[in-house]
Scaffold this active site. Structure first.
Site, PDB file in Angstrom:
ATOM      1  N   HIS A  72       0.591 -11.787   6.985  1.00 52.32           N
ATOM      2  CA  HIS A  72       1.653 -11.326   7.684  1.00 52.32           C
ATOM      3  C   HIS A  72       0.941 -10.809   8.973  1.00 52.32           C
ATOM      4  O   HIS A  72       0.004  -9.635   8.876  1.00 52.32           O
ATOM      5  CB  HIS A  72       2.400 -10.653   6.928  1.00 52.32           C
ATOM      6  CG  HIS A  72       3.261 -11.102   5.836  1.00 52.32           C
ATOM      7  ND1 HIS A  72       4.447 -10.389   5.123  1.00 52.32           N
ATOM      8  CD2 HIS A  72       3.445 -12.231   5.619  1.00 52.32           C
ATOM      9  CE1 HIS A  72       4.842 -11.160   4.532  1.00 52.32           C
ATOM     10  NE2 HIS A  72       4.289 -12.409   4.554  1.00 52.32           N
ATOM     11  N   TYR A 192      11.773  -3.884   6.993  1.00 55.33           N
ATOM     12  CA  TYR A 192      12.331  -2.258   6.404  1.00 55.33           C
ATOM     13  C   TYR A 192      13.584  -2.064   7.333  1.00 55.33           C
ATOM     14  O   TYR A 192      13.563  -2.086   8.586  1.00 55.33           O
ATOM     15  CB  TYR A 192      11.096  -1.537   7.044  1.00 55.33           C
ATOM     16  CG  TYR A 192       9.583  -1.767   6.381  1.00 55.33           C
ATOM     17  CD1 TYR A 192       8.891  -2.728   6.511  1.00 55.33           C
ATOM     18  CD2 TYR A 192       9.372  -0.686   5.605  1.00 55.33           C
ATOM     19  CE1 TYR A 192       7.779  -2.750   5.721  1.00 55.33           C
ATOM     20  CE2 TYR A 192       8.047  -0.900   4.580  1.00 55.33           C
ATOM     21  CZ  TYR A 192       7.231  -1.756   4.819  1.00 55.33           C
ATOM     22  OH  TYR A 192       6.194  -1.738   4.023  1.00 55.33           O
ATOM     23  N   PRO A 281       5.826   4.927  -1.223  1.00 52.18           N
ATOM     24  CA  PRO A 281       5.467   3.573  -1.063  1.00 52.18           C
ATOM     25  C   PRO A 281       5.780   2.845   0.125  1.00 52.18           C
ATOM     26  O   PRO A 281       5.162   1.869   0.499  1.00 52.18           O
ATOM     27  CB  PRO A 281       6.330   2.954  -2.217  1.00 52.18           C
ATOM     28  CG  PRO A 281       7.299   3.697  -2.579  1.00 52.18           C
ATOM     29  CD  PRO A 281       6.806   5.349  -2.507  1.00 52.18           C
ATOM     30  N   LYS A 285       0.379   2.108   1.061  1.00 55.89           N
ATOM     31  CA  LYS A 285      -0.780   2.529   1.066  1.00 55.89           C
ATOM     32  C   LYS A 285      -1.604   2.685  -0.206  1.00 55.89           C
ATOM     33  O   LYS A 285      -2.832   2.813  -0.267  1.00 55.89           O
ATOM     34  CB  LYS A 285      -0.800   3.951   1.914  1.00 55.89           C
ATOM     35  CG  LYS A 285      -0.521   3.687   3.397  1.00 55.89           C
ATOM     36  CD  LYS A 285      -2.022   3.231   4.043  1.00 55.89           C
ATOM     37  CE  LYS A 285      -1.641   2.630   5.382  1.00 55.89           C
ATOM     38  NZ  LYS A 285      -1.871   1.257   5.590  1.00 55.89           N
ATOM     39  N   TYR A 373      -0.659   0.781   9.772  1.00 54.47           N
ATOM     40  CA  TYR A 373       0.002  -0.048   8.630  1.00 54.47           C
ATOM     41  C   TYR A 373      -1.224  -1.217   8.121  1.00 54.47           C
ATOM     42  O   TYR A 373      -1.321  -1.347   6.877  1.00 54.47           O
ATOM     43  CB  TYR A 373       1.235  -0.861   9.142  1.00 54.47           C
ATOM     44  CG  TYR A 373       1.925  -1.534   8.053  1.00 54.47           C
ATOM     45  CD1 TYR A 373       3.104  -0.909   7.355  1.00 54.47           C
ATOM     46  CD2 TYR A 373       1.425  -2.677   7.536  1.00 54.47           C
ATOM     47  CE1 TYR A 373       3.824  -1.677   6.528  1.00 54.47           C
ATOM     48  CE2 TYR A 373       2.199  -3.237   6.633  1.00 54.47           C
ATOM     49  CZ  TYR A 373       3.155  -2.592   5.857  1.00 54.47           C
ATOM     50  OH  TYR A 373       4.255  -3.338   4.809  1.00 54.47           O
TER      51      TYR A 373
HETATM   52  P1  RFL Z   1      -3.030   2.791 -11.652  1.00 54.36           P
HETATM   53  O1  RFL Z   1      -2.881   1.365 -11.384  1.00 54.36           O
HETATM   54  O2  RFL Z   1      -2.126   3.634 -12.183  1.00 54.36           O
HETATM   55  O3  RFL Z   1      -4.174   2.519 -12.813  1.00 54.36           O
HETATM   56  C1  RFL Z   1      -4.552   3.532 -13.885  1.00 54.36           C
HETATM   57  C2  RFL Z   1      -4.951   2.956 -15.213  1.00 54.36           C
HETATM   58  O4  RFL Z   1      -5.450   3.984 -16.087  1.00 54.36           O
HETATM   59  C3  RFL Z   1      -5.180   3.772 -17.339  1.00 54.36           C
HETATM   60  N1  RFL Z   1      -5.071   5.099 -17.991  1.00 54.36           N
HETATM   61  C4  RFL Z   1      -6.028   5.332 -19.198  1.00 54.36           C
HETATM   62  N2  RFL Z   1      -6.822   4.510 -19.559  1.00 54.36           N
HETATM   63  C5  RFL Z   1      -7.826   5.058 -20.732  1.00 54.36           C
HETATM   64  N3  RFL Z   1      -7.854   6.462 -20.941  1.00 54.36           N
HETATM   65  C6  RFL Z   1      -6.613   7.070 -20.533  1.00 54.36           C
HETATM   66  N4  RFL Z   1      -6.293   8.438 -20.765  1.00 54.36           N
HETATM   67  C7  RFL Z   1      -5.537   6.545 -19.494  1.00 54.36           C
HETATM   68  N5  RFL Z   1      -4.606   7.102 -18.699  1.00 54.36           N
HETATM   69  C8  RFL Z   1      -4.285   6.022 -17.759  1.00 54.36           C
HETATM   70  C9  RFL Z   1      -3.559   3.238 -17.091  1.00 54.36           C
HETATM   71  O5  RFL Z   1      -2.999   2.727 -18.474  1.00 54.36           O
HETATM   72  C10 RFL Z   1      -3.894   2.214 -15.923  1.00 54.36           C
HETATM   73  O6  RFL Z   1      -4.108   1.167 -16.379  1.00 54.36           O
HETATM   74  O7  RFL Z   1      -3.932   3.454 -10.698  1.00 54.36           O
HETATM   75  P2  RFL Z   1      -5.088   3.007  -9.647  1.00 54.36           P
HETATM   76  O8  RFL Z   1      -6.017   1.915 -10.173  1.00 54.36           O
HETATM   77  O9  RFL Z   1      -5.727   4.239  -9.068  1.00 54.36           O
HETATM   78  O10 RFL Z   1      -4.214   2.106  -8.596  1.00 54.36           O
HETATM   79  C11 RFL Z   1      -3.099   2.574  -7.668  1.00 54.36           C
HETATM   80  C12 RFL Z   1      -1.972   1.783  -7.582  1.00 54.36           C
HETATM   81  O11 RFL Z   1      -1.461   1.343  -8.735  1.00 54.36           O
HETATM   82  C13 RFL Z   1      -0.920   2.475  -6.609  1.00 54.36           C
HETATM   83  O12 RFL Z   1      -1.246   3.382  -5.803  1.00 54.36           O
HETATM   84  C14 RFL Z   1       0.091   1.345  -5.854  1.00 54.36           C
HETATM   85  O13 RFL Z   1       0.685   0.439  -7.118  1.00 54.36           O
HETATM   86  C15 RFL Z   1       0.821   2.048  -5.384  1.00 54.36           C
HETATM   87  N6  RFL Z   1       1.828   1.240  -4.515  1.00 54.36           N
HETATM   88  C16 RFL Z   1       1.642   0.378  -3.465  1.00 54.36           C
HETATM   89  N7  RFL Z   1       0.380   0.291  -2.765  1.00 54.36           N
HETATM   90  C17 RFL Z   1      -0.026  -0.376  -1.819  1.00 54.36           C
HETATM   91  O14 RFL Z   1      -0.980  -0.218  -1.442  1.00 54.36           O
HETATM   92  N8  RFL Z   1       0.726  -1.216  -1.194  1.00 54.36           N
HETATM   93  C18 RFL Z   1       2.058  -1.508  -1.674  1.00 54.36           C
HETATM   94  O15 RFL Z   1       2.787  -2.324  -1.459  1.00 54.36           O
HETATM   95  C19 RFL Z   1       2.618  -0.470  -2.825  1.00 54.36           C
HETATM   96  N9  RFL Z   1       3.875  -0.572  -3.373  1.00 54.36           N
HETATM   97  C20 RFL Z   1       3.255   0.812  -5.089  1.00 54.36           C
HETATM   98  C21 RFL Z   1       4.143   0.077  -4.326  1.00 54.36           C
HETATM   99  C22 RFL Z   1       3.588   1.698  -6.187  1.00 54.36           C
HETATM  100  C23 RFL Z   1       5.015   1.580  -6.789  1.00 54.36           C
HETATM  101  N10 RFL Z   1       5.138   2.373  -7.755  1.00 54.36           N
HETATM  102  C24 RFL Z   1       5.540   1.685  -9.019  1.00 54.36           C
HETATM  103  C25 RFL Z   1       4.619   3.591  -8.012  1.00 54.36           C
HETATM  104  C26 RFL Z   1       5.376  -0.103  -4.833  1.00 54.36           C
HETATM  105  C27 RFL Z   1       5.720   0.492  -5.872  1.00 54.36           C
HETATM  106  C28 RFL Z   1       7.384   0.258  -6.531  1.00 54.36           C
HETATM  107  C1  PHB Z   2       5.959  -4.470  -2.259  1.00 55.15           C
HETATM  108  O1  PHB Z   2       5.740  -5.835  -1.801  1.00 55.15           O
HETATM  109  O2  PHB Z   2       6.239  -4.068  -3.721  1.00 55.15           O
HETATM  110  C2  PHB Z   2       5.966  -3.442  -1.300  1.00 55.15           C
HETATM  111  C3  PHB Z   2       5.736  -3.728   0.098  1.00 55.15           C
HETATM  112  C4  PHB Z   2       5.674  -2.945   0.952  1.00 55.15           C
HETATM  113  C5  PHB Z   2       5.972  -1.433   0.672  1.00 55.15           C
HETATM  114  C6  PHB Z   2       6.331  -1.139  -0.721  1.00 55.15           C
HETATM  115  C7  PHB Z   2       6.250  -2.048  -1.446  1.00 55.15           C
HETATM  116  O3  PHB Z   2       5.859  -0.406   1.697  1.00 55.15           O
END
Ligand code: RFL
Ligand code: PHB
Length: 378
Positions: A72, A192, A281, A285, A373
């Site tokens: 994108h 957005y 989110p 990031k 971004y």
């Molecule tokens: P995770 O993905 O939470 O993984 C942590 C893992 O640790 C396990 N765990 C354990 N394992 C062993 N022993 C224990 N005691 C444990 N406790 C926990 C868990 O089961 C899990 O598998 O963390 P990590 O690896 O630091 O990754 C971070 C990302 O997942 C998170 O920052 C992103 O998903 C945030 N986020 C977004 N980030 C972006 O860069 N771009 C996006 O577009 C974006 N969109 C989002 C998002 C997060 C969202 N939510 C649900 C908060 C959109 C959403 C809706």
């Molecule tokens: C997503 O695709 O889940 C998404 C994209 C951009 C954002 C947050 C979530 O800022």
């Protein structure tokens, strides 16, 4: 000198760290409390920055991303009832990729298991002890003695609590209702939207799957949002970008909050990814910060392993936190520019609109948004 690193958590941070250490010839064991299917299906991020893509390529983990990822070159900002494009490529030369976190995780899991390296699912870590010497990881299957441990176990993990120091937090007075729908994306880039009814975001997972979000009050139940209400509300908020309706396959409410641990190290234990910080989110990031944290850590372990110098490892908390706070500021800016706070006055709304008009009318402001971004280089 040969190092053994214990990695707690097989999210993007833990899996990518394991891969980068493998490429540097450093041994690691990854512990994950959940099963493989759960980790591979957890719906989360969708946007990869240029730097994250570069890291995955350098790690030999981008074969499918290069085939299926959707580049994108900008986003649309909707406000004043109309769409305004923000050009990333033209202002900064950088772009982002749509490639879901689920896919990044699947690719890294397949590579690690294919290479026969230890990735222990259904194995919860209960404690990490001996932080003044060789750390011991206590897990469902026993105890592992390592040289270093990296807590990649997310916001609800066990390692966060083992690193003393203040944690700086912000809770926002709204949440997101997120849905996944079997429907073509609203637009070829992300949208957005600022509206008098609240924020909306139209993202995608593939040419036939949409990921859509609506600002809702804190504490809202997904049950308050039957499918028809979701589509009608999206139509109101997305203005000219009319969504294509299709079966909704997932629906959940996500709180919006931000948090940064001031300290990322306790002796041989380091924190990375969501274990160290979370961002709202709106700036896309979280996953990218997880990737940049472990890129820094892997380079630091590599330096230590090759030269015996702990310089990069000692610098990690400071280096990582500068980047984290930049992302935190950008996520906060996007969040507060686009959402309507419950107590927001008409004055506040006019300030938001003035900011949005400037963001799209001024090349300098557009460039600053685009730089943030697409990600500031490591
Ligand atoms: P995770 O993905 O939470 O993984 C942590 C893992 O640790 C396990 N765990 C354990 N394992 C062993 N022993 C224990 N005691 C444990 N406790 C926990 C868990 O089961 C899990 O598998 O963390 P990590 O690896 O630091 O990754 C971070 C990302 O997942 C998170 O920052 C992103 O998903 C945030 N986020 C977004 N980030 C972006 O860069 N771009 C996006 O577009 C974006 N969109 C989002 C998002 C997060 C969202 N939510 C649900 C908060 C959109 C959403 C809706
Ligand atoms: C997503 O695709 O889940 C998404 C994209 C951009 C954002 C947050 C979530 O800022």
């Amino acid at each position: 000198m040969s190092l053994l690193v214990g990695i707690v958590g097989a999210g993007p941070a833990g899996l990518l760290l394991g891969r980068l250490l493998q490429r540097a010839g450093i041994e690691s064991v990854v512990f994950e409390s959940r099963d493989r299917g759960y980790v591979e299906r957890r719906q989360r991020a969708g946007i990869l920055e240029q730097g994250t893509v570069d890291t995955l390529r350098a790690a030999g983990a981008a074969e499918r991303l290069d085939r299926e990822g959707i580049p994108h070159d900008g986003i649309d900002l909707v406000f004043d009832g109309a769409a305004h494009r923000v050009d990333f490529l033209g202002t900064t030369g950088a772009r982002v990729w749509i490639y879901a976190q689920t896919e990044v995780v699947k690719d890294l899991v397949a590579l690690r298991l294919g290479d026969g390296l230890p990735l222990l699912f259904d194995t919860e870590v209960h404690a990490v002890t001996d932080l003044d010497g060789r750390p011991r990881v206590h897990h469902d299957g026993g105890t592992l003695v390592c040289d270093y441990v990296v807590g990649c176990d997310g916001f609800h993990g066990v390692t966060r609590g083992l690193v003393p120091g203040p944690v700086h937090e912000r809770a926002f007075p709204y949440s997101w209702l997120g849905i996944l729908a079997d429907a073509p994306p609203v637009h070829h880039e992300l949208v957005y939207a600022h509206s008098r009814r609240g924020f909306a975001l139209a993202s995608m997972r593939s040419p036939s799957v949409s990921r859509l979000y609506l600002q809702v009050p804190n504490g809202e139940s997904p049950d308050a949002w039957p499918d028809s209400r979701v589509w009608t509300e999206l139509e109101h908020r997305l203005a000219d970008h009319r969504p294509h309706r299709g079966p909704i396959t997932a629906k959940s409410v996500l709180p919006m909050r931000a948090s940064v641990a001031e300290n990322l190290r306790n002796g041989p234990l380091f924190l990375a990814g969501d274990a160290a910080h979370i961002v709202a989110p709106t700036g896309a990031k979280g996953l990218n910060l997880a990737a940049s944290d472990v890129t820094l850590l892997a380079a630091a372990f590599d330096q230590l392993n090759r030269t015996g110098s702990p310089a990069l490892l000692d610098a990690y908390p400071r280096t990582a936190l500068h980047r984290v706070w930049r992302a935190q500021h950008f996520s906060h800016f996007m969040t507060t520019t686009l959402h309507l706070a419950p107590d927001q006055s008409e004055f506040d709304t006019h300030l938001q609109l003035a900011r949005l008009r400037h963001l799209t009318a001024s090349r300098a402001a557009t460039t600053a948004l685009a730089e943030n971004y697409t990600g500031i280089a490591l």
